[in-house]
Design a protein around this motif. Structure first.
Motif, PDB file in Angstrom:
ATOM      1  N   ARG A 138       2.285   1.605  -3.646  1.00 25.49           N
ATOM      2  CA  ARG A 138       1.416   1.675  -4.545  1.00 25.49           C
ATOM      3  C   ARG A 138       1.403   3.190  -5.174  1.00 25.49           C
ATOM      4  O   ARG A 138       1.281   4.170  -4.198  1.00 25.49           O
ATOM      5  CB  ARG A 138      -0.007   1.297  -3.971  1.00 25.49           C
ATOM      6  CG  ARG A 138      -0.893   0.973  -5.197  1.00 25.49           C
ATOM      7  CD  ARG A 138      -2.069   0.144  -4.870  1.00 25.49           C
ATOM      8  NE  ARG A 138      -2.073  -0.920  -4.197  1.00 25.49           N
ATOM      9  CZ  ARG A 138      -1.669  -2.134  -4.822  1.00 25.49           C
ATOM     10  NH1 ARG A 138      -1.653  -2.481  -6.180  1.00 25.49           N
ATOM     11  NH2 ARG A 138      -1.631  -3.429  -3.989  1.00 25.49           N
ATOM     12  N   ASN A 139       1.292   3.364  -6.218  1.00 27.28           N
ATOM     13  CA  ASN A 139       0.957   4.598  -7.151  1.00 27.28           C
ATOM     14  C   ASN A 139      -0.446   5.061  -6.747  1.00 27.28           C
ATOM     15  O   ASN A 139      -1.429   4.413  -6.574  1.00 27.28           O
ATOM     16  CB  ASN A 139       1.363   4.674  -8.565  1.00 27.28           C
ATOM     17  CG  ASN A 139       2.667   3.948  -8.837  1.00 27.28           C
ATOM     18  OD1 ASN A 139       3.554   4.465  -8.245  1.00 27.28           O
ATOM     19  ND2 ASN A 139       2.782   3.189  -9.546  1.00 27.28           N
ATOM     20  N   GLU A 140      -0.506   6.609  -6.750  1.00 25.73           N
ATOM     21  CA  GLU A 140      -1.706   7.084  -6.380  1.00 25.73           C
ATOM     22  C   GLU A 140      -2.724   6.771  -7.519  1.00 25.73           C
ATOM     23  O   GLU A 140      -3.992   6.876  -7.240  1.00 25.73           O
ATOM     24  CB  GLU A 140      -1.830   8.705  -6.042  1.00 25.73           C
ATOM     25  CG  GLU A 140      -0.904   9.077  -4.961  1.00 25.73           C
ATOM     26  CD  GLU A 140       0.588   8.869  -4.846  1.00 25.73           C
ATOM     27  OE1 GLU A 140       1.191   9.088  -6.036  1.00 25.73           O
ATOM     28  OE2 GLU A 140       1.285   8.692  -3.676  1.00 25.73           O
ATOM     29  N   ASP A 141      -2.409   6.594  -8.716  1.00 24.91           N
ATOM     30  CA  ASP A 141      -3.196   6.418  -9.829  1.00 24.91           C
ATOM     31  C   ASP A 141      -3.754   5.131  -9.775  1.00 24.91           C
ATOM     32  O   ASP A 141      -4.598   4.736 -10.657  1.00 24.91           O
ATOM     33  CB  ASP A 141      -2.588   6.610 -11.344  1.00 24.91           C
ATOM     34  CG  ASP A 141      -1.349   5.752 -11.604  1.00 24.91           C
ATOM     35  OD1 ASP A 141      -1.181   4.728 -10.749  1.00 24.91           O
ATOM     36  OD2 ASP A 141      -0.810   5.963 -12.605  1.00 24.91           O
ATOM     37  N   GLU A 163       0.695  -1.167  -0.160  1.00 21.80           N
ATOM     38  CA  GLU A 163      -0.081   0.017  -0.074  1.00 21.80           C
ATOM     39  C   GLU A 163       0.754   1.251  -0.077  1.00 21.80           C
ATOM     40  O   GLU A 163       0.683   2.218  -0.640  1.00 21.80           O
ATOM     41  CB  GLU A 163      -1.030   0.006   1.194  1.00 21.80           C
ATOM     42  CG  GLU A 163      -2.145  -0.911   1.037  1.00 21.80           C
ATOM     43  CD  GLU A 163      -2.857  -0.557  -0.248  1.00 21.80           C
ATOM     44  OE1 GLU A 163      -3.415   0.394  -0.490  1.00 21.80           O
ATOM     45  OE2 GLU A 163      -3.150  -1.727  -0.816  1.00 21.80           O
ATOM     46  N   ARG A 172       9.560   5.226  -6.096  1.00 20.62           N
ATOM     47  CA  ARG A 172       8.350   4.775  -5.027  1.00 20.62           C
ATOM     48  C   ARG A 172       8.912   3.822  -3.964  1.00 20.62           C
ATOM     49  O   ARG A 172       9.276   3.878  -2.940  1.00 20.62           O
ATOM     50  CB  ARG A 172       7.235   4.760  -5.624  1.00 20.62           C
ATOM     51  CG  ARG A 172       6.128   4.833  -4.458  1.00 20.62           C
ATOM     52  CD  ARG A 172       5.585   6.111  -4.122  1.00 20.62           C
ATOM     53  NE  ARG A 172       4.329   5.839  -2.978  1.00 20.62           N
ATOM     54  CZ  ARG A 172       4.268   6.791  -2.008  1.00 20.62           C
ATOM     55  NH1 ARG A 172       5.163   7.463  -1.735  1.00 20.62           N
ATOM     56  NH2 ARG A 172       3.340   6.389  -1.067  1.00 20.62           N
TER      57      ARG A 172
END
Length: 173
Positions: free
Chosen positions: A69-72, A66, A81
């Motif tokens: 994980r990318n915001e998109d 989590e 990241r």
């Protein structure tokens, strides 16, 4: 505090963080989705994390996933990241929260599945347990583990050597 608002690190802390970033980057690039893409499929992240020599539980892996994980919402994880999150985790948590089990603890666990004290466990029996009991593994994780652990001639796992490999990650101690 540094001018950017970040906490200034002592030279030793900075060196430790940079070494952790390099470890995270090197592990990530082994699993790269497509060479040069600097992306890894989110399904591979638990394997990448464990390849760093740490042993988080399933829920801990989910939490780290989590965080990386990318915001998109993309299923692909970026190197930048992953490197940032995992370097922090390696420096702050790996000595306490993600520590590998030692050889003796692993031997006790394997011996629990070998009441006759033969020194080996049938691979099919262990595979079934790993897929159906406790914190269940994925078929890919089990197959990967068995590819290293199983004696091809007998279909057995001679667990003394395997416990040493797991405890040391192949390093000499």
């Amino acid at each position: 505090m540094a001018a950017s608002g970040a906490v200034a690190l002592r030279p030793q802390q900075a060196a430790e963080l940079e070494a952790a970033k390099k470890r995270a980057r090197d592990a990530f690039l082994i699993f790269e989705h497509r060479e040069g893409s600097r992306l890894v499929d989110g399904k591979e992240i638990a394997t990448v994390i464990r390849s760093l020599g740490i042993n988080p539980t399933g829920p801990q892996c989910d939490q780290l996933l989590e965080e990386v994980r990318n915001e998109d919402g993309s299923p692909l994880i970026t190197l930048d990241r992953f490197e940032s999150v995992m370097a922090q985790a390696l420096v702050e948590k790996s000595k306490t929260e993600f520590q590998r089990d030692d050889y003796h603890r692993l031997m006790r666990a394997f011996r629990a599945f070998d009441p006759e004290k033969r020194g080996w466990i049938n691979a099919d029996y262990l595979k079934n347990l790993m897929l159906t009991r406790g914190e269940q593994f994925t078929p890919d994780e089990v197959n990967h583990m068995l590819s290293v652990a199983v004696d091809e001639d007998t279909g057995r796992i001679y667990y003394e050597d395997y416990a040493m490999l797991l405890a040391t990650d192949g390093r000499d101690i």
